[in-house]
Design an enzyme around this catalytic site. Structure first.
Site, PDB file in Angstrom:
ATOM      1  CD  GLU A 122       1.441   0.421  10.426  1.00 15.36           C
ATOM      2  OE1 GLU A 122       0.608   0.307   9.505  1.00 15.36           O
ATOM      3  OE2 GLU A 122       2.663   0.601  10.230  1.00 15.36           O
ATOM      4  CG  ASP A 164      -0.164  -0.044   2.535  1.00 15.75           C
ATOM      5  OD1 ASP A 164      -0.564   0.667   3.486  1.00 15.75           O
ATOM      6  OD2 ASP A 164       0.826  -0.788   2.622  1.00 15.75           O
ATOM      7  CD  GLU A 210       6.566   2.314  11.883  1.00 20.44           C
ATOM      8  OE1 GLU A 210       5.761   2.507  10.950  1.00 20.44           O
ATOM      9  OE2 GLU A 210       7.783   2.055  11.709  1.00 20.44           O
ATOM     10  CE  LYS A 239       2.195  -2.966   8.904  1.00 20.43           C
ATOM     11  NZ  LYS A 239       2.011  -2.991   7.434  1.00 20.43           N
ATOM     12  CB  SER A 262       1.588  -6.643   8.232  1.00 18.06           C
ATOM     13  OG  SER A 262       1.062  -5.737   7.262  1.00 18.06           O
ATOM     14  CE  LYS A 274      -1.171   0.840   6.819  1.00 19.45           C
ATOM     15  NZ  LYS A 274       0.132   1.057   6.168  1.00 19.45           N
ATOM     16  CE1 TYR A 330       4.417   3.141   5.695  1.00 15.48           C
ATOM     17  CE2 TYR A 330       2.370   3.060   4.515  1.00 15.48           C
ATOM     18  CZ  TYR A 330       3.357   2.420   5.206  1.00 15.48           C
ATOM     19  OH  TYR A 330       3.289   1.095   5.411  1.00 15.48           O
TER      20      TYR A 330
END
Lengths: 363, 389
Positions: B213, B59, B215, B255, B326, B172, B389
């Protein structure tokens, strides 16, 4: 913010974890013999016995003089403060009697409930003042675990957000202090069975309460592997008109716990609340046979559900002591089987073939 | 505010909401999901993390793909992005034994394979569940030391409904936290936990399993213990928020980052130490009702990510959830290096990808035995400072 400051050492963690494991070893549970003077008044009144220190001592002696059969059924006994310093007729301290059988000694450390102003009859629990010093002393006097009871109730407006957060917080403070002194805290957020609410409502409330409890534990840096949880089973209110099978109680209970209690918690030892001796055992057995994965030990921490028959057999008469002790041993053995899912008895509950647990998605 | 037509006499006689009415809302379960909806979500989650399977995170946003393609000197065009995903998704059928779900970027969901088939359909026909990244990137939190929250809640319900129609069954959303002297702050932890819970709640209403998620970046010189501590605090907040928002845990996936030392930490840790710290943190915070935990690879090399996942699945502590992968970079780095944008490298690209997929499938069962002869791209660290990202 998120710097880790020292809480307890590796050695302290190991000691706490091992103590917790020993209390809930396979086949074992807890005898809650920590009724306060006020609670004992009610118990003794029911069998026509005067509430004196001597009578309380005699009664606990009946339990503690059970023979070796209870060694494989009881991992720990919770004492009331007074009892911790009492002796048998032969002058043997009760603490020594229990410890010599390999059973661990615990002590109730809270000082009862107090009202929360502005709520609808809700409470918190007091006892934090000087708790650190008291724990240090109890450790010297032979205790390796402690218990603190908070109380919540279900009604149209309860439990309130305040009651949930305040009780969760005080349980976490208590736990933190205990662990500093090598004492395993048994955490008891009891939701009373009073009321006409159904099973689903109790499950919902239990999930909210336990989520708050474990968030508070995290906030207070409590070492979860060195704790035990003593929750209510998920049951309908006493005045609820719908009846539920033990399997439904088991599903609701286990689902609530799986959604809230971290796997790191060493064991869960249920309180019996207002359940009869047999009811409590049947439910514990169903919980242990429920086909959902269980990352913690699921056992008992029963007061009335271990002692009711013994108390009734005794009625304060010396000649009944042996019979009373037998009653206690019998319940201990039944619950030892129930906490392993091996209890096949039970007169009041239908066929003893395979039970139907039903779909988990309805919970 | 919209001007509503005046209520009739009947409506006006209805009593005002009282304080008691509000209090009554406290701990009454109002319907959120029906048993059928719960079953559907639970089944989807179980399929994604079926034994031996994990997730391919394909993604990458357009901006992120720019960085990937630049490294192999390929122009960042829509066709090139389509082409690379096409090569991956048409790999030998055996990769569907190790991949339970693929996360798509929006653009990719509506692209077609060389054969003319839409990607979601292609993937579903292999028995793989289709997922979609739904967040809209991070946004700064004023008054913090460069911390962020994640946006994307506006109109999310309608978007989820559409994605479900277009073939998606999971979503997600990535939140980002970092470790430094003052971070993560209480605000960052609470705000990100809350936004993750809102996202999760909205997804479930629309039949999508939310992958949550949170992170924690590996940037910094902090040690393993510090990362474990921060991870425990963050995850405790996440699950409290999910409880507060009435999210159905059996229909979610987590995740998280593995617990690792910061990238500039001088002390080195073994995979077993990483695994133990990771599983301990998870056992203290993630309820057993969560069906699966699919680690992100962060800046780890392909081999590192596999070896660590393998060690995690061998930790001698009870692990009540599936522990799988993942991975984005840790599944695609070698494939990208093999491709270089050239059609004649198709087979080599697919082979590189399937190799990593199989290795991670084994690692998710604790059965991976590294032979030692790892390809160069596999061991190359994929860490870039302050990854965005």
């Amino acid at each position: 913010m998120t710097h880790q400051f020292p809480t307890i050492s590796e050695a302290q963690k190991r000691e706490l974890h091992e103590t917790a494991l020993r209390i809930v070893s396979p086949g074992k549970g807890i005898l809650a013999a920590d009724e306060s003077v006020g609670s004992m008044a009610k118990r003794l009144a029911q069998v026509g016995v005067e509430n004196t220190e001597e009578n309380r001592r005699q009664y606990r002696q009946i339990l503690f003089s059970a023979d070796d059969r209870i060694n494989s059924c009881i991992g720990g006994v919770i004492f009331f403060h007074e009892t911790l310093y009492q002796h048998s007729d032969n002058g043997v301290p009760f603490v020594k009697m229990i410890r010599d059988r390999g059973i661990l000694v615990g002590v109730k450390v809270d000082k009862g409930v107090v009202p929360l102003a502005g709520t609808c009859g809700e409470t918190t629990t007091q006892g934090l003042d000087g708790l650190s010093e008291r724990c240090a002393q109890y450790k010297k006097d032979g205790a390796v675990f402690a218990k603190w009871r908070c109380v919540l109730k279900i009604s149209d407006v309860n439990p309130s957000k305040l009651a949930i957060t305040e009780n969760a917080n005080v349980l976490a403070r208590y736990s933190s202090i205990c662990q500093q002194h090598g004492i395993v805290p048994v955490i008891e957020p009891e939701i009373l069975p009073d009321g006409d609410h159904d099973l689903k409502r109790c499950q919902y409330v239990t999930e909210k309460v336990l989520a708050a409890v474990y968030k508070a534990m995290s906030d207070h840096h409590v070492y979860l592997e060195g704790t035990l949880l003593k929750p209510n089973m998920v049951t309908p209110g006493h005045s609820c008109s719908t009846k539920y099978s033990p399997e439904e109680v088991a599903m609701a209970t286990l689902t609530a716990l799986r959604r809230t209690v971290p796997p790191a918690v060493t064991g869960i030892a249920f309180l019996s609340g207002g359940q009869s001796e047999e009811e409590a055992s049947i439910h514990l057995n169903a919980i242990n046979n429920c086909p959902l994965p269980k990352p913690w030990v699921l056992t008992f921490s029963f007061g009335r559900a271990l002692q009711a028959s013994a108390l009734r057999a005794w009625r304060g008469h010396k000649e009944n002591e042996k019979a009373a002790t037998e009653q206690f041993i019998k319940r201990a053995e039944v619950n030892s089987l129930a906490c392993q899912g091996k209890y096949t008895g039970g007169d009041n509950y239908g066929e003893d073939g395979q039970r139907i647990y039903g779909s988990c998605h309805a919970y | 505010m919209l001007k509503m037509e005046l209520p009739g006499r009947r409506e006006r006689r209805r009593p005002q909401r009282t304080f008691m009415d509000v209090m009554r809302r406290m701990t009454h379960p109002f319907p959120s999901l029906s048993p059928e909806q719960k079953r559907e979500l639970s089944d989807i989650a179980q399929r994604i993390v079926a034994p031996g399977k994990g997730i391919l995170a394909a993604d990458e946003s357009t901006g992120t793909m720019a960085k990937r393609l630049q490294k192999i000197n390929v122009e960042n065009t829509e066709e090139n992005r389509r082409s690379f995903r096409d090569i991956l998704f048409t790999s030998d059928a055996s990769f569907s034994n190790c991949v339970g779900g693929i996360i798509f970027f929006h653009e990719t969901l509506y692209q077609k394979s060389d054969s003319g088939k839409l990607f979601p359909q292609l993937v579903k026909e292999k028995g793989i569940v289709v997922g979609i990244k739904v967040d809209k990137g991070t946004a700064g939190l004023m008054g913090t030391d460069g911390e962020t929250t994640t946006q994307g809640l506006d109109g999310l319900s309608e978007r989820c409904a559409q994605y479900k129609k277009d073939g998606c069954d999971f979503a997600k959303w990535r939140c980002v936290l970092k470790i430094s002297d003052g971070c993560p702050s209480a605000l960052a932890i609470a705000e990100n936990a809350n936004v993750l819970a809102r996202y999760a709640s909205i997804c479930q209403q629309n039949g999508l399993v939310p992958i949550v998620e949170p992170e924690i970046l590996p940037d910094g010189d902090h040690d393993l213990q510090r990362c474990q501590y921060a991870t425990e605090k963050v995850l405790a907040a996440v699950y409290k928020a999910l409880s507060d928002h009435h999210v159905y845990l059996e229909g979610t996936l987590l995740k998280p980052n593995m617990v690792t030392a910061g990238h500039s930490c001088t002390k080195k840790y073994t995979p077993q130490e990483v695994a133990m710290a990771t599983v301990t943190a998870l056992r203290r915070t993630v309820p057993a009702s969560v069906p699966g935990i699919c680690f992100l690879s962060g800046g780890q090399s392909e081999e590192e990510a596999s070896v660590n996942l393998n060690a995690i699945n061998q930790v001698p502590l009870h692990r009540p959830w599936k522990l799988t992968f993942s991975y984005g970079r840790a599944l695609q780095a070698s494939a990208l290096a093999a491709w270089k944008g050239k059609a004649e490298n198709r087979a080599a690209t697919q082979q590189a990808f399937v190799t990593r997929a199989k290795i991670n499938g084994l690692a998710s069962k604790g059965e991976y035995k590294p032979t030692g002869a790892a390809a160069q791209a596999s061991t190359q660290s994929l860490y870039t400072a302050s990854y965005v990202y």
